[in-house]
Write an enzyme that holds these catalytic residues in place. Structure first.
Site, PDB file in Angstrom:
ATOM      1  N   ALA A  65     -18.682  20.283 -53.606  1.00  0.00           N
ATOM      2  CA  ALA A  65     -17.224  20.392 -53.700  1.00  0.00           C
ATOM      3  C   ALA A  65     -16.722  20.839 -52.332  1.00  0.00           C
ATOM      4  O   ALA A  65     -17.458  21.460 -51.557  1.00  0.00           O
ATOM      5  CB  ALA A  65     -16.853  21.388 -54.769  1.00  0.00           C
ATOM      6  N   GLY A 109     -21.862  20.226 -56.126  1.00  0.00           N
ATOM      7  CA  GLY A 109     -21.164  19.228 -56.949  1.00  0.00           C
ATOM      8  C   GLY A 109     -21.681  17.816 -56.696  1.00  0.00           C
ATOM      9  O   GLY A 109     -21.576  16.951 -57.567  1.00  0.00           O
ATOM     10  N   GLU A 112     -24.652  17.494 -58.847  1.00  0.00           N
ATOM     11  CA  GLU A 112     -24.155  17.438 -60.239  1.00  0.00           C
ATOM     12  C   GLU A 112     -23.545  16.071 -60.544  1.00  0.00           C
ATOM     13  O   GLU A 112     -23.725  15.529 -61.635  1.00  0.00           O
ATOM     14  CB  GLU A 112     -23.131  18.554 -60.460  1.00  0.00           C
ATOM     15  CG  GLU A 112     -23.787  19.931 -60.402  1.00  0.00           C
ATOM     16  CD  GLU A 112     -22.779  21.062 -60.338  1.00  0.00           C
ATOM     17  OE1 GLU A 112     -21.949  21.069 -59.394  1.00  0.00           O
ATOM     18  OE2 GLU A 112     -22.787  21.932 -61.217  1.00  0.00           O
ATOM     19  N   GLU A 132     -24.927  26.787 -54.282  1.00  0.00           N
ATOM     20  CA  GLU A 132     -23.706  27.568 -54.513  1.00  0.00           C
ATOM     21  C   GLU A 132     -23.944  29.066 -54.373  1.00  0.00           C
ATOM     22  O   GLU A 132     -23.035  29.817 -54.021  1.00  0.00           O
ATOM     23  CB  GLU A 132     -23.132  27.277 -55.912  1.00  0.00           C
ATOM     24  CG  GLU A 132     -22.561  25.875 -56.083  1.00  0.00           C
ATOM     25  CD  GLU A 132     -23.571  24.838 -56.557  1.00  0.00           C
ATOM     26  OE1 GLU A 132     -24.797  25.068 -56.436  1.00  0.00           O
ATOM     27  OE2 GLU A 132     -23.128  23.791 -57.055  1.00  0.00           O
TER      28      GLU A 132
HETATM   29  N1  DAK Z   1     -17.072  21.215 -48.084  1.00  0.00           N
HETATM   30  C1  DAK Z   1     -16.269  20.983 -47.018  1.00  0.00           C
HETATM   31  N2  DAK Z   1     -16.739  20.525 -45.838  1.00  0.00           N
HETATM   32  C2  DAK Z   1     -18.052  20.275 -45.720  1.00  0.00           C
HETATM   33  C3  DAK Z   1     -18.954  20.482 -46.791  1.00  0.00           C
HETATM   34  C4  DAK Z   1     -18.410  20.976 -48.037  1.00  0.00           C
HETATM   35  N3  DAK Z   1     -19.170  21.154 -49.137  1.00  0.00           N
HETATM   36  N4  DAK Z   1     -20.192  20.156 -46.362  1.00  0.00           N
HETATM   37  C5  DAK Z   1     -20.082  19.751 -45.096  1.00  0.00           C
HETATM   38  N5  DAK Z   1     -18.793  19.829 -44.692  1.00  0.00           N
HETATM   39  C6  DAK Z   1     -18.234  19.465 -43.381  1.00  0.00           C
HETATM   40  C7  DAK Z   1     -18.586  20.552 -42.352  1.00  0.00           C
HETATM   41  O1  DAK Z   1     -17.658  21.628 -42.454  1.00  0.00           O
HETATM   42  C8  DAK Z   1     -18.437  19.773 -41.079  1.00  0.00           C
HETATM   43  O2  DAK Z   1     -17.080  19.640 -40.773  1.00  0.00           O
HETATM   44  P1  DAK Z   1     -16.511  20.016 -39.286  1.00  0.00           P
HETATM   45  O3  DAK Z   1     -16.932  21.406 -39.058  1.00  0.00           O
HETATM   46  O4  DAK Z   1     -17.204  19.007 -38.395  1.00  0.00           O
HETATM   47  O5  DAK Z   1     -15.036  19.816 -39.426  1.00  0.00           O
HETATM   48  C9  DAK Z   1     -18.945  18.377 -41.451  1.00  0.00           C
HETATM   49  O6  DAK Z   1     -18.867  18.309 -42.879  1.00  0.00           O
HETATM   50  C10 DAK Z   1     -20.408  18.161 -41.061  1.00  0.00           C
HETATM   51  O7  DAK Z   1     -21.146  19.222 -41.596  1.00  0.00           O
HETATM   52  P2  DAK Z   1     -22.181  20.091 -40.717  1.00  0.00           P
HETATM   53  O8  DAK Z   1     -21.744  20.177 -39.294  1.00  0.00           O
HETATM   54  O9  DAK Z   1     -22.412  21.360 -41.448  1.00  0.00           O
HETATM   55  O10 DAK Z   1     -23.476  19.139 -40.786  1.00  0.00           O
HETATM   56  P3  DAK Z   1     -25.008  19.554 -40.738  1.00  0.00           P
HETATM   57  O11 DAK Z   1     -25.753  18.259 -40.656  1.00  0.00           O
HETATM   58  O12 DAK Z   1     -25.240  20.595 -39.681  1.00  0.00           O
HETATM   59  O13 DAK Z   1     -25.320  20.263 -42.142  1.00  0.00           O
HETATM   60  C11 DAK Z   1     -25.233  20.435 -44.576  1.00  0.00           C
HETATM   61  C12 DAK Z   1     -25.241  19.516 -43.327  1.00  0.00           C
HETATM   62  C13 DAK Z   1     -24.982  19.545 -45.797  1.00  0.00           C
HETATM   63  C14 DAK Z   1     -26.593  21.110 -44.719  1.00  0.00           C
HETATM   64  C15 DAK Z   1     -24.111  21.505 -44.406  1.00  0.00           C
HETATM   65  O14 DAK Z   1     -22.899  20.806 -44.094  1.00  0.00           O
HETATM   66  C16 DAK Z   1     -23.892  22.302 -45.641  1.00  0.00           C
HETATM   67  O15 DAK Z   1     -24.629  23.235 -45.941  1.00  0.00           O
HETATM   68  N6  DAK Z   1     -22.794  22.022 -46.378  1.00  0.00           N
HETATM   69  C17 DAK Z   1     -22.381  22.790 -47.534  1.00  0.00           C
HETATM   70  C18 DAK Z   1     -23.270  22.515 -48.721  1.00  0.00           C
HETATM   71  C19 DAK Z   1     -22.860  23.346 -49.917  1.00  0.00           C
HETATM   72  O16 DAK Z   1     -22.883  24.586 -49.904  1.00  0.00           O
HETATM   73  N7  DAK Z   1     -22.477  22.668 -51.003  1.00  0.00           N
HETATM   74  C20 DAK Z   1     -22.081  23.323 -52.248  1.00  0.00           C
HETATM   75  C21 DAK Z   1     -20.578  23.500 -52.259  1.00  0.00           C
HETATM   76  S1  DAK Z   1     -20.005  24.383 -53.695  1.00  0.00           S
HETATM   77  C22 DAK Z   1     -16.567  22.927 -60.503  1.00  0.00           C
HETATM   78  C23 DAK Z   1     -16.710  21.735 -59.854  1.00  0.00           C
HETATM   79  C24 DAK Z   1     -17.515  21.627 -58.734  1.00  0.00           C
HETATM   80  C25 DAK Z   1     -18.152  22.747 -58.218  1.00  0.00           C
HETATM   81  C26 DAK Z   1     -17.992  23.941 -58.853  1.00  0.00           C
HETATM   82  C27 DAK Z   1     -17.172  24.051 -59.998  1.00  0.00           C
HETATM   83  N8  DAK Z   1     -15.768  23.074 -61.694  1.00  0.00           N
HETATM   84  C28 DAK Z   1     -15.292  21.873 -62.384  1.00  0.00           C
HETATM   85  C29 DAK Z   1     -15.628  24.299 -62.372  1.00  0.00           C
HETATM   86  C30 DAK Z   1     -18.988  22.590 -57.045  1.00  0.00           C
HETATM   87  C31 DAK Z   1     -19.220  23.559 -56.140  1.00  0.00           C
HETATM   88  C32 DAK Z   1     -19.909  23.188 -54.898  1.00  0.00           C
HETATM   89  O17 DAK Z   1     -20.378  22.091 -54.718  1.00  0.00           O
END
Ligand code: DAK
Length: 258
Positions: A65, A109, A112, A132
């Site tokens: 997300a 997400g 998921e 998360e």
């Molecule tokens: N959100 C927003 N931007 C993201 C992102 C994300 N999840 N993942 C990556 N980006 C963006 C980065 O901010 C970066 O943008 P700029 O800084 O260039 O503007 C760009 O994508 C490239 O990312 P990186 O520079 O970080 O690239 P790397 O290759 O170094 O790393 C990575 C890739 C995938 C390992 C890293 O980006 C990362 O760790 N990303 C976050 C992964 C994460 O934590 N995902 C879980 C998010 S929480 C619900 C519905 C849904 C959910 C919950 C509840 N309900 C219906 C109740 C879901 C929650 C989640 O998914």
């Protein structure tokens, strides 16, 4: 229809829906999820679509997300807006089969979303995770429930508690994905599987989906009874007569969804 965050192509009765927010590794924001719900509803209603392939880019299926969009929200915002809940439900309401074709990151997400599809084919560079916990939250669209059913309690706990990523080989070994292929073969493999499904009777494919999903929702005895009655019901269709006649006449069946 033109979308901001998706590219949709229809080829030989298969809708290929590509998530397209490369600047954010296909992070799922409200625009993307709204468009995806819309595209799936349209595909379900379109007679030229008999199977759906959902994919992202070579680098990311979806990195979760959108953290930027979520970060400032309060409990009251989340609760009153029912954050992403209706969009998630609309994915699950799709009656035609959906194959997730995953390359690169499928995190949070994104993992998921892949698990809400009917099965997952992934590329050798795929990485699955529920990170998360690193953000001070937990999975929110079924990750704790679905990943556990796919891979069992121990591995699911490991993934959710440590936030580590699982590679393609581990994902195949643990039953999360059905096939792993080289990256260049991912879309041809998924489209090939989808075209094979598209050639079946849609009555059977929709009923297979209902029967297999029932395995998650009910007891074994109830699920088997549901399957048995579904099997009987298909004898009311022309496609059952055609399928069995074609076998006996040693020819390919011509299904008409009737
Ligand atoms: N959100 C927003 N931007 C993201 C992102 C994300 N999840 N993942 C990556 N980006 C963006 C980065 O901010 C970066 O943008 P700029 O800084 O260039 O503007 C760009 O994508 C490239 O990312 P990186 O520079 O970080 O690239 P790397 O290759 O170094 O790393 C990575 C890739 C995938 C390992 C890293 O980006 C990362 O760790 N990303 C976050 C992964 C994460 O934590 N995902 C879980 C998010 S929480 C619900 C519905 C849904 C959910 C919950 C509840 N309900 C219906 C109740 C879901 C929650 C989640 O998914």
């Amino acid at each position: 229809m033109a979308y901001q965050t998706l590219i949709v192509e229809i080829e030989e009765y298969v809708a290929l829906i590509r998530l397209n927010r490369p600047e954010a590794l296909n992070a799922l924001n409200s625009v993307l999820l709204g468009e995806l719900a819309d595209a799936l509803k349209a595909a379900d209603a379109n007679e030229k679509v008999r199977c759906i392939v959902l994919t992202g880019s070579d680098k990311a299926f979806a990195a979760g997300a959108d953290i930027k969009e979520m970060s400032e929200k309060s409990f009251v915002d989340m609760f009153t807006q029912q954050f992403f809940a209706t969009e998630a439900e609309s994915i699950l309401r799709t009656r035609k089969p959906i194959i997730a074709a995953v390359a690169g990151y499928a995190l949070g997400g994104g993992c998921e979303l892949a698990m809400m599809c009917d099965f997952i084919i992934c590329a050798e560079n795929a990485k699955f995770g529920q990170p998360e916990i690193n953000l001070g939250v937990v999975a929110g669209i079924g990750g704790t429930q679905r990943l556990t059913r796919f891979v069992g309690k121990s591995k699911s706990m490991d993934m959710h508690l440590t936030g580590r990523f699982m590679d393609a080989a581990e994902a195949e070994r643990s039953g999360l994905v059905s096939r792993v292929v080289p990256l260049a073969k991912l879309i041809p493999e998924a489209m090939g599987a989808a075209q094979k499904i598209a050639a079946k009777s849609m009555l059977s494919t929709m009923i297979v989906k209902e029967c297999v999903n029932r395995a998650y929702e009910t007891t074994l005895a109830e699920g088997v009874a549901f399957e048995r009655n579904s099997f009987y019901a298909l004898f009311a269709t022309e496609d059952q007569k055609e399928g069995m006649a074609a076998f006996l006449e040693k020819r390919e069946p011509q299904f008409r969804d009737k």
